[in-house]
Write an enzyme that holds these catalytic residues in place. Structure first.
Site, PDB file in Angstrom:
ATOM      1  CD  GLU A  48       2.666  61.321  11.236  1.00 47.57           C
ATOM      2  OE1 GLU A  48       1.521  60.377  10.572  1.00 47.57           O
ATOM      3  OE2 GLU A  48       2.471  61.914  12.377  1.00 47.57           O
ATOM      4  CB  ALA A  50       3.735  54.007   4.616  1.00 49.17           C
ATOM      5  CE1 TYR A  52       3.103  53.850  10.097  1.00 50.47           C
ATOM      6  CE2 TYR A  52       3.035  53.089  12.380  1.00 50.47           C
ATOM      7  CZ  TYR A  52       2.675  53.202  11.190  1.00 50.47           C
ATOM      8  OH  TYR A  52       0.979  52.957  11.113  1.00 50.47           O
ATOM      9  CB  CYS A  57       9.530  66.982  14.420  1.00 53.96           C
ATOM     10  SG  CYS A  57       9.186  65.552  15.389  1.00 53.96           S
ATOM     11  CD  GLU A  59       8.936  70.855  16.805  1.00 51.58           C
ATOM     12  OE1 GLU A  59       8.665  70.159  15.817  1.00 51.58           O
ATOM     13  OE2 GLU A  59       8.467  70.758  17.913  1.00 51.58           O
ATOM     14  CB  CYS A  88      10.258  65.307  20.229  1.00 51.64           C
ATOM     15  SG  CYS A  88      11.297  65.365  18.938  1.00 51.64           S
ATOM     16  CB  CYS A  91      12.717  69.110  17.845  1.00 51.08           C
ATOM     17  SG  CYS A  91      11.844  68.270  16.506  1.00 51.08           S
TER      18      CYS A  91
HETATM   19  N1  THU Z   1       6.013  66.040  16.053  1.00 55.73           N
HETATM   20  C1  THU Z   1       6.427  67.209  15.663  1.00 55.73           C
HETATM   21  O1  THU Z   1       6.112  67.628  14.612  1.00 55.73           O
HETATM   22  N2  THU Z   1       7.189  67.988  16.480  1.00 55.73           N
HETATM   23  C2  THU Z   1       7.191  67.531  17.893  1.00 55.73           C
HETATM   24  O2  THU Z   1       8.212  68.228  18.486  1.00 55.73           O
HETATM   25  C3  THU Z   1       6.711  66.569  18.521  1.00 55.73           C
HETATM   26  C4  THU Z   1       6.013  65.414  17.338  1.00 55.73           C
HETATM   27  C5  THU Z   1       5.093  65.122  15.133  1.00 55.73           C
HETATM   28  C6  THU Z   1       5.998  63.881  14.692  1.00 55.73           C
HETATM   29  C7  THU Z   1       5.008  63.132  14.351  1.00 55.73           C
HETATM   30  O3  THU Z   1       4.502  63.174  12.964  1.00 55.73           O
HETATM   31  C8  THU Z   1       3.693  63.534  14.987  1.00 55.73           C
HETATM   32  O4  THU Z   1       3.733  64.658  15.661  1.00 55.73           O
HETATM   33  C9  THU Z   1       3.398  62.450  16.281  1.00 55.73           C
HETATM   34  O5  THU Z   1       4.532  62.164  16.784  1.00 55.73           O
END
Ligand code: THU
Length: 133
Positions: A48, A50, A52, A57, A59, A88, A91
Site C-alpha cells: 500500500e 499513503a 491510496y 494487490c 496477486e 479483486c 487482479c
Molecule cells: N488486496 C489484494 O492484495 N488482493 C485482492 O485481490 C484484494 C485486495 C489488497 C489491496 C489492499 O492493499 C487491501 O487488500 C485492501 O483492499
C-alpha cells in the site's frame, strides 16, 4: 494438471509472502504464490501507499514479478487472506491476460482452501482477442 500441484506448498508460500504485506492503511494482509508451467513459484504481497490508489494487490505483484523475469505460462495461483477473500476484479483481469485457464486457490487463516479458476472468476471476459490486430 491439478493432481500434480502441491497445493499445501503453494498455499504455504502465499502465507509466507503474506507476512511481508505492507498494509498500514487497510490492515488487510494478502499473500499470493504463482506457479509457473515449469514449476517455479513467484510470490507477492499487497503493497500500500499513503497515496491510496498507488497500492498494488498481492496477486498482481506476483504476476508482474514473474512476467518481468520472463515467465508467462502459469498453472495456478494461491491467494491467502484472514477471511478467504476473493481476488479483486483488477487482479482477475490481469490473471486473464496471461492465464485464462489458470487454477486459483483461495485460502484463509484457518487452513480452508477453495479451488476455482480464472474462467469462473471472470466469465464473459474481455481480452486480447477482442481488439483489432
Ligand atoms: N488486496 C489484494 O492484495 N488482493 C485482492 O485481490 C484484494 C485486495 C489488497 C489491496 C489492499 O492493499 C487491501 O487488500 C485492501 O483492499
Amino acid at each position: 494438471m491439478t493432481e500434480n500441484i502441491d497445493v499445501d506448498a503453494l498455499v504455504q508460500a502465499a502465507a509466507d509472502a503474506r507476512t511481508r504485506a505492507y498494509a498500514p492503511y487497510s490492515h488487510y494482509h494478502v499473500g499470493a504464490a504463482l506457479l509457473t508451467a515449469d514449476g517455479q513459484v513467484f510470490t507477492g504481497c499487497n503493497v500500500e501507499n499513503a497515496v491510496y490508489p498507488l497500492g498494488l494487490c498481492a496477486e498482481r505483484v506476483a504476476i508482474f514479478k514473474a512476467v518481468s523475469e520472463g515467465y508467462r505460462d502459469f498453472q495456478a495461483i494461491a491467494v491467502i487472506t484472514s477471511n478467504g477473500g476473493s481476488p479483486c476484479g483488477s487482479c482477475r483481469q490481469v490473471m486473464h491476460e496471461f492465464a485464462p485457464e489458470m487454477i486459483v486457490f483461495i485460502a484463509d487463516e484457518s487452513g480452508a482452501v477453495r479451488r476455482t479458476t480464472v474462467a469462473e472468476l471472470l466469465p464473459d471476459s474481455f481480452g486480447a482477442d477482442d481488439l483489432p490486430r
